[in-house]
Design a protein around this motif. Structure first.
Motif, mmCIF file in Angstrom:
data_model
loop_
_atom_site.group_PDB
_atom_site.id
_atom_site.type_symbol
_atom_site.label_atom_id
_atom_site.label_comp_id
_atom_site.label_asym_id
_atom_site.label_seq_id
_atom_site.Cartn_x
_atom_site.Cartn_y
_atom_site.Cartn_z
ATOM 1 N N ALA A 121 0.827 -1.207 0.000
ATOM 2 C CA ALA A 121 0.000 0.000 0.000
ATOM 3 C C ALA A 121 0.862 1.257 0.000
ATOM 4 O O ALA A 121 0.532 2.242 -0.671
ATOM 5 C CB ALA A 121 -0.934 -0.012 1.209
ATOM 6 N N ASN A 140 2.200 1.637 -3.546
ATOM 7 C CA ASN A 140 1.157 2.146 -4.440
ATOM 8 C C ASN A 140 0.898 3.627 -4.199
ATOM 9 O O ASN A 140 0.713 4.396 -5.150
ATOM 10 C CB ASN A 140 -0.140 1.358 -4.229
ATOM 11 C CG ASN A 140 -0.047 -0.078 -4.683
ATOM 12 O OD1 ASN A 140 0.791 -0.416 -5.524
ATOM 13 N ND2 ASN A 140 -0.869 -0.934 -4.116
ATOM 14 N N THR A 141 0.871 4.016 -2.933
ATOM 15 C CA THR A 141 0.608 5.423 -2.600
ATOM 16 C C THR A 141 1.713 6.319 -3.122
ATOM 17 O O THR A 141 1.438 7.405 -3.662
ATOM 18 C CB THR A 141 0.477 5.591 -1.081
ATOM 19 O OG1 THR A 141 -0.549 4.723 -0.585
ATOM 20 C CG2 THR A 141 0.117 7.028 -0.724
ATOM 21 N N PHE A 200 1.442 6.468 -6.942
ATOM 22 C CA PHE A 200 0.281 7.300 -7.274
ATOM 23 C C PHE A 200 0.585 8.778 -7.055
ATOM 24 O O PHE A 200 0.308 9.621 -7.917
ATOM 25 C CB PHE A 200 -0.911 6.868 -6.417
ATOM 26 C CG PHE A 200 -2.082 7.802 -6.502
ATOM 27 C CD1 PHE A 200 -2.979 7.696 -7.549
ATOM 28 C CD2 PHE A 200 -2.285 8.782 -5.545
ATOM 29 C CE1 PHE A 200 -4.059 8.562 -7.640
ATOM 30 C CE2 PHE A 200 -3.357 9.640 -5.626
ATOM 31 C CZ PHE A 200 -4.250 9.533 -6.678
ATOM 32 N N THR A 201 1.173 9.111 -5.918
ATOM 33 C CA THR A 201 1.452 10.505 -5.595
ATOM 34 C C THR A 201 2.464 11.106 -6.557
ATOM 35 O O THR A 201 2.263 12.198 -7.098
ATOM 36 C CB THR A 201 1.975 10.614 -4.154
ATOM 37 O OG1 THR A 201 0.990 10.104 -3.248
ATOM 38 C CG2 THR A 201 2.282 12.055 -3.797
ATOM 39 N N LEU A 225 -3.775 0.399 -11.333
ATOM 40 C CA LEU A 225 -3.166 1.573 -10.684
ATOM 41 C C LEU A 225 -3.001 2.714 -11.686
ATOM 42 O O LEU A 225 -3.260 3.883 -11.364
ATOM 43 C CB LEU A 225 -1.821 1.201 -10.071
ATOM 44 C CG LEU A 225 -1.107 2.323 -9.304
ATOM 45 C CD1 LEU A 225 -1.985 2.844 -8.163
ATOM 46 C CD2 LEU A 225 0.230 1.848 -8.758
ATOM 47 N N SER A 270 -9.582 5.410 -5.276
ATOM 48 C CA SER A 270 -9.075 4.045 -5.377
ATOM 49 C C SER A 270 -10.064 3.035 -4.796
ATOM 50 O O SER A 270 -10.212 1.927 -5.325
ATOM 51 C CB SER A 270 -7.726 3.930 -4.664
ATOM 52 O OG SER A 270 -7.157 2.659 -4.862
ATOM 53 N N THR A 281 -4.186 1.893 -1.237
ATOM 54 C CA THR A 281 -3.387 2.980 -0.663
ATOM 55 C C THR A 281 -3.264 2.776 0.847
ATOM 56 O O THR A 281 -3.911 1.903 1.434
ATOM 57 C CB THR A 281 -4.040 4.335 -0.951
ATOM 58 O OG1 THR A 281 -5.327 4.380 -0.311
ATOM 59 C CG2 THR A 281 -4.202 4.553 -2.445
#
Length: 291
Positions: free
Chosen positions: A67, A70-71, A74-75, A157, A232, A244
């Motif tokens: 997580a 992924n965060t 993503f960010t 994602l 998400s 996330t």
């Protein structure tokens, strides 16, 4: 007189401090408190203290680190695209043209819509059976059959990032455009009269003077992206490929009813976001001092 003014200032600030304590500080303190216990959500009054055991449980969980990964992806990707697109669109909207006010209002529509609504709209549009995007790509000859954009582990994602860029770019446009409008036009006129080319005016005038607004936009958007939950969760629920940190904490607290571990996970999220916020603010201060 100064003491009297200070008392009046604190008097005006008192309602804000009370509200802040009630809606932010007290829940945060309770969350940190329960992170040291083995409490469960079905009976939060029956618990005992377990020290740092819950924090260790979260740290040792591979799902949590997935997580976190992924965060961060993503960010990083979403904020980068949103900043570049936001700057480009803000530069276009900063120029005078017919209907500029209408375009400025229209571009805010994606950001003004609730995130859940935007997510469901794109979920339908990206459906592999009857989604508009797949139908258009098949009609144009790019695909032979529809792609399950929101189900394929390798694409989910990226799909979430794409939707977030569509939704949140107007926010970056709004902040950067506000910074551009503070730059005096006389500077551009003098540079143009001096024969300085457009690209050099952008590099030497626009970017340095708009840097504070861009920095604030990046800070706000980064903090928001690190805490991302709704988009998400609507698109992927608790799919580990798009999970996330906030979704992980929610699953521990609501899904498994583990108040202790869920609170510890939330505390980790708070610490990670706080650390990154401090780093970003420190970098912005270094840039300003260097300038």
């Amino acid at each position: 007189m100064q003491n009297r003014e200070k008392r009046i200032a604190w008097l005006f600030l008192l309602p804000l401090l009370v509200a802040l304590t009630g809606v932010a500080l007290w829940p945060l303190a309770r969350n940190i408190y329960f992170s040291f216990t083995n409490a469960y959500l079905d009976n939060p009054t029956d618990y005992s203290f377990v020290g740092l055991e819950n924090f260790a449980t979260v740290i040792e969980d591979r799902v949590f680190w997935g997580a976190v990964k992924n965060t961060m992806i993503f960010t990083t990707v979403s904020v980068a695209f949103e900043t570049l697109l936001g700057l480009a669109v803000a530069l276009l909207l900063h120029r005078a043209f017919a209907g500029r006010g209408l375009v400025r209002a229209a571009i805010l529509v994606p950001w003004a819509m609730p995130m859940v609504v935007s997510a469901k709209i794109w979920e339908w549009m990206l459906n592999d059976q009857f989604g508009l995007i797949n139908k258009a790509l098949i009609w144009l000859g790019f695909l032979d059959k529809g792609i399950a954009w929101t189900a394929d582990p390798s694409l989910i994602l990226g799909t979430v990032i794409f939707i977030d860029v569509w939704v949140t770019t107007p926010f970056m446009v709004l902040l950067i455009l506000a910074g551009l409008q503070l730059i005096p036009e006389e500077i551009y006129e003098a540079a143009e009269v001096s024969g300085i080319p457009a690209w050099k005016r952008f590099w030497s005038i626009t970017l340095p003077l708009a840097a504070p607004a861009i920095g604030v936009a990046i800070l706000f958007r980064t903090l928001d992206a690190l805490r991302m939950f709704d988009l998400s969760y609507v698109i992927a629920a608790n799919n580990e490929n798009a999970m996330t940190m906030s979704i992980y904490a929610r699953d521990q607290l609501i899904g498994f009813q583990d108040l202790g571990v869920g609170s510890a996970a939330s505390t980790w999220v708070f610490l990670i976001v706080g650390l990154i916020a401090i780093l970003i603010v420190s970098i912005l201060r270094l840039d300003r001092s260097a300038a």
